[in-house]
Design an enzyme around this catalytic site. Structure first.
Site, short mmCIF file in Angstrom:
data_model
loop_
_atom_site.label_atom_id
_atom_site.label_comp_id
_atom_site.label_asym_id
_atom_site.label_seq_id
_atom_site.Cartn_x
_atom_site.Cartn_y
_atom_site.Cartn_z
N GLU A 262 0.85 -1.19 0.00
CA GLU A 262 0.00 0.00 0.00
C GLU A 262 0.88 1.24 0.00
OE1 GLU A 262 -1.98 -1.00 3.94
OE2 GLU A 262 -1.46 1.12 4.19
N CYS B 133 -3.15 -4.69 3.95
CA CYS B 133 -2.04 -5.53 4.40
C CYS B 133 -2.06 -6.94 3.82
CB CYS B 133 -2.03 -5.61 5.93
SG CYS B 133 -1.78 -4.01 6.69
N THR C 131 3.22 1.34 15.49
CA THR C 131 3.39 0.04 14.84
C THR C 131 3.75 0.11 13.35
OG1 THR C 131 1.00 0.00 14.54
CG2 THR C 131 1.90 -1.26 16.40
N ARG D 100 -11.79 1.73 17.00
CA ARG D 100 -12.12 0.39 17.54
C ARG D 100 -12.90 -0.47 16.54
NH1 ARG D 100 -11.06 -1.09 22.41
NH2 ARG D 100 -12.84 -2.49 22.56
N THR E 295 -11.83 -1.17 13.77
CA THR E 295 -10.84 -2.00 13.09
C THR E 295 -10.69 -3.37 13.77
OG1 THR E 295 -9.03 -1.10 14.40
CG2 THR E 295 -9.50 -0.02 12.31
N HIS F 179 -1.90 -12.30 10.15
CA HIS F 179 -1.53 -10.89 10.03
C HIS F 179 -1.44 -10.33 11.44
CE1 HIS F 179 -0.97 -6.87 8.82
NE2 HIS F 179 -2.11 -6.45 9.36
N LYS G 238 -0.85 -8.09 19.94
CA LYS G 238 -1.94 -8.59 20.77
C LYS G 238 -3.03 -9.33 19.98
CE LYS G 238 -4.78 -6.91 24.59
NZ LYS G 238 -5.23 -5.70 25.28
N ASN H 156 4.47 -3.47 12.57
CA ASN H 156 3.58 -4.02 11.55
C ASN H 156 4.12 -3.64 10.17
OD1 ASN H 156 1.52 -4.80 9.85
ND2 ASN H 156 0.00 -3.36 10.68
N SER I 262 -7.29 -4.66 5.33
CA SER I 262 -8.43 -3.79 5.65
C SER I 262 -9.23 -3.52 4.39
CB SER I 262 -7.94 -2.48 6.25
OG SER I 262 -7.47 -2.71 7.55
#
Lengths: 351, 387, 133
Positions: free
Chosen positions: A81, A113, A154, A200, A202, A235, A240, A267, A297
């Site tokens: 991207e 991603c 990240t 959130r 996401t 991914h 977490k 990331n 995404s």
């Protein structure tokens, strides 16, 4: 007929910035961020690196690992991207710099991603249908995190390249399955420097829903359970989310931890699933099974069932990911901002 | 064929940032001075040679031969420009010398000129890098100071040359420049000032580097017959030689010596029938201080690797064994690139005529002028004599 | 330096992949490539070869006053590298601390952006070198 991985290569830039340093600048609590995101530091590209240079480095490593003649590569797809050009394919640069050009097809992919795993699927199809002998699929990014945004902790840089073929496989890809919806959780419009995200949103309706659906879908289709796999790699937008998914899918913690690298490199976006898979392949032995699930995404997930062959042990990758993880030099935020071009109004030309 | 060639007139402008003088002003200033000095008349002049490296990039002006002929009031005569980067001036001198030697002409004016400050410094730097290899050096981010810095690094590595020795060259150049009213930097500097000046390309600092300059110089050349008729005070060019080397520094056999200089020196000594020991003084191409050390080694004033010691022990000073760059050199006098080779001829002529005033060396009978293009891809050497 | 696109395009094989030449007559290898062998001249026999990108630092400097377009990089290291196959070339040495540079240190080629033509022009990629870890 088998289709699978003939060789793979990775690349990470040398520079790093620590969570503490970013938090110091924006007045955040570093300990809270490290705990909630499970992230310690991330890679930062050099001033003269971009997605094309990263893609070339990992592509060259993959070709060296496979020991194939690059002239036999029939397709190169680069998923990212952060392609350096909006119009002019990164894949053309990779094809020239790997001496694979000109008898091949090449194109750039974009699906947040998961563009790198989408590239693997496309090359699998061409290889399996015997339209080409080898296909080179790359996921690479120099991702953008808006200064002060949570994503800045990240968003990092790196890439992985996979040579897909039918012979001399170091790992077979037994099946692939995708799950795709229209879910606007993270996006970047034309001419916008940084992406935007739904905060959130996401999480549950986006990452978790798609990754879990793809994982469950492919296991069900192949009549497999978590017990049939030695590793799972997902991914990893942070350290977490993958742990949570592994738990939901009933995978032991050890099975996800091997390929969980985001805590140490950030990331790498299109590179993330591919780099996590490489970390596993660097040490995996014949017969071991890996469940790999990417997430892009927008949104979608590509799942793969991979079985390691004896060839992987005979032909160990000489440039394993851990070497790249260990070669590092830390930057302070000021130099990081300079490297990432985040300082405005600079009266100097940058490469 | 003419056997001998004389310099019968000299002219030079001040060197520096000459904001009020343009390209054509500079060359006509110097040329007029040279013609007046020679005592000849404009109608005596048969040809005009101009050494200029890059008027196209510095001023947007090409077609220099016609331009200079025009503004010198000499329209109608043969005129051309000669280019060989920073050696353009000496190459023009050599071409004019050859024209007279051949018998084709008897009186020729040679000018050297550069107007470098009409463009931003960064642009001038890029233009100068045109003297190197565009595709394989400049593209990679090399600058001229960086090329000489890599030579200095090898010289230090191979011979143990020290940065103090290299710095001593700059101190000596400024000492001499302080005695030259036309110099861009007519003041002395201490070795501490040199060694603490800002870093340009490690290990070379600002005071190891020649500046960007505007300026022009001119000489009038004449055949033996014409000189005897027209001049009371001729200085003779007794030998001229030039040699080339690879355009890129990385293709050289060695970085710690300049083979084009060694080759041209061999030729010029043979033609003049002299040895390095017979030379009383020399103007050498010190675009960077390390270049002067490599020049005196290549010219045979000492063995390879001993140039640093020579500089340190004062052998290059005005009262030393072989005074170099009495004018202040490129470092102290300034370096309007195309003008440099001609300015060297002007300085040598002044010394041989005994007109060098506060920087006059004793009993100057034979001088050598040494001009380099690029990182050493071209060297031009002339020997000038009183008799 | 010329801003022409074709100037870069025609040198892509050399700049990306260190493709040089070799004279089969005398065995000398050339990078940057030469089409005429300086030893054998007309009787030379020139063929293409790909260099490994492995070599040693022959000389180097740290540039504090940068070339056009590289202001963001200063100070940057540039070196003359002796390739293991013999030829020497000029290249930037990246991702290193100045104090780590020394004559004789081993380096290997990497693929980097060399110069970018402003905000809207092409990106000129090519070889640079880094210290071999």
């Amino acid at each position: 007929m088998d289709v699978g991985i003939v060789g793979y290569g990775v690349y990470l830039p040398k520079y790093r910035i620590k969570v503490e340093e970013i938090a110091r600048v924006w007045g955040d609590n570093a300990e809270n961020i490290k705990k909630s995101l499970i992230i310690h530091e991330k890679t930062v590209p050099s001033l003269d690196e971009d997605t094309a240079t990263i893609a070339v480095e990992c592509a060259r490593n993959a070709i060296n690992h496979s020991q194939i003649d690059p002239q036999n590569i029939g397709a190169i797809y680069v998923g990212s991207e952060s392609h350096p050009y909006i119009v002019k394919s990164t894949a053309t640069i990779v094809a020239a710099a790997t001496s694979a050009a000109p008898d091949l097809t090449a194109a750039d992919y974009e699906f947040a991603c998961k563009a790198g795993t989408a590239a693997i699927q496309a090359t699998m199809g061409l290889v399996k249908s015997k339209m080409i002998r080898y296909g080179l699929a790359i996921g690479a990014d120099t991702s953008q995190g808006k200064p002060g945004d949570i994503l800045e902790y990240t968003a990092s840089s790196g890439g992985g390249a996979y040579l897909i073929g039918r012979e001399n496989l170091i790992a077979k890809i037994l099946d692939t399955y995708s799950y795709t919806t229209d879910t606007p959780d993270f996006w970047r419009r034309e001419n916008q420097e940084f992406p935007s995200h739904g905060s959130r949103f996401t999480g549950q309706p986006a990452y978790f829903k798609h990754v879990i659906a793809a994982a469950k879908g492919i296991m069900k289709r192949n009549d497999l359970t978590s017990d049939d796999f030695d590793y799972i790699v997902l991914h990893q937008p942070n350290g977490k989310f993958p742990l949570k998914v592994a738990k939901i899918l009933d995978f032991d913690k050890e099975k996800i931890e091997k390929g969980l690298i985001t805590p140490y490199i950030g990331n790498t976006y299109s590179g993330a699933t591919l780099l996590g898979l490489a970390q596993i392949l660097d040490e995996a032995v014949a017969g071991e099974k890996i469940l790999a699930v990417s997430y892009g995404s927008g949104a979608g997930s590509d799942a793969f069932i991979i079985e390691v062959t004896e060839e992987n042990e005979k032909k160990r990758n000489k440039k394993p990911l851990k070497d790249y993880i260990n070669q590092k030099e830390y930057l302070d935020y000021a130099l990081y901002a300079k490297f990432k071009g985040k300082i405005k109004g600079v009266n100097l030309e940058r490469p | 064929m003419n056997k001998k060639v004389a310099i019968i007139g000299i002219g030079i402008t001040p060197f520096g940032e000459l904001w009020t003088r343009g390209y054509r002003d500079l060359i006509t200033d110097a040329g007029t001075e040279a013609i007046i000095d020679s005592g000849i008349d404009g109608k005596d002049i048969e040809g005009l040679y101009i050494g200029s490296m890059s008027p196209g990039r510095f001023s947007g002006q090409e077609h220099i031969g016609a331009l200079v002929a025009d503004y010198s009031g000499l329209t109608g005569i043969y005129a051309t420009r000669i280019e060989g980067a920073c050696a353009s001036g000496s190459l023009a001198l050599r071409e004019a010398y050859l024209a007279i030697k051949s018998g084709e002409m008897d009186v020729v004016v040679v000018g050297g000129v550069e107007k470098m400050t009409d463009v931003p410094t960064s642009s001038a730097t890029v233009t100068l890098m045109g003297a190197g290899d565009q595709e394989w050096e400049a593209f990679k981010g090399a600058t001229f100071p960086s090329l000489y810095a890599m030579m200095a690094r090898r010289h230090m590595f191979e011979y143990g040359t020290t940065i103090e020795q290299i710095s001593q060259v700059a101190v000596k150049s400024h000492e001499n420049a302080s005695r030259n009213p036309n110099a861009q930097f007519p003041f002395k500097v201490t070795i501490d000032q040199v060694m603490n000046s800002s870093m340009i390309a490690d290990p070379l600092r600002l005071l190891h580097c020649s500046p960007l300059s505007d300026g022009a110089a001119a000489v009038v050349l004449a055949s033996e017959a014409a000189a005897k008729e027209l001049s009371r005070d001729p200085v003779w060019i007794t030998a001229s030689a030039s040699a080339t080397d690879t355009i890129a520094l990385h293709d050289r056999v060695s970085l710690s010596r300049m083979d084009s200089t060694i080759l041209a020196a061999e030729k010029v000594y043979k033609k003049a029938g002299v040895k390095p020991d017979d030379i009383d003084f020399a103007e050498v191409h010190d675009c960077f201080s390390i270049a002067e050390i490599m020049a005196i080694e290549g010219l045979g004033f000492c063995k390879l690797g001993e140039g640093g010691r020579m500089a340190q022990e004062g052998e290059l000073s005005l009262d030393g064994r072989i005074p170099t760059n009495t004018s202040g050199g490129l470092k102290g006098k300034g370096h309007p690139v195309g003008a440099t080779g001609i300015a060297q001829a002007v300085e040598a002529t002044l010394q041989l005529r005994g007109q060098a005033d506060k920087r006059q060396i004793k009993d100057a009978e034979r001088g050598l002028i040494h001009n380099v293009g690029g990182s050493g891809a071209t060297t031009v050497i002339h020997i000038l004599e009183r008799n | 330096m010329s801003k022409g696109v074709a100037v870069h395009w025609r040198l892509i094989p050399q700049r990306y992949n260190l493709i040089g030449t070799e004279c089969k007559g005398c065995g000398q290898k050339f990078f940057p490539p030469r089409q005429l062998c300086p030893n054998c001249r007309r009787s030379g026999n020139i063929t293409e070869i790909t260099f490994s990108g492995e070599g040693k630092i022959y000389s180097y400097t740290l540039i504090h006053v940068p070339s056009e377009g590289l202001g963001f990089m200063k100070p940057y290291a540039i070196g003359i590298i002796r390739l293991d196959e013999g030829p020497l070339l000029t290249a930037q040495i990246v991702d290193c601390k100045p104090e780590d540079l020394a004559i004789g240190k081993r380096v290997n080629s990497v693929f980097r952006k060399v110069i970018v033509d402003g905000d809207s022009g092409i990106i000129r990629y090519g070889y640079k070198f880094k210290l071999t870890e």
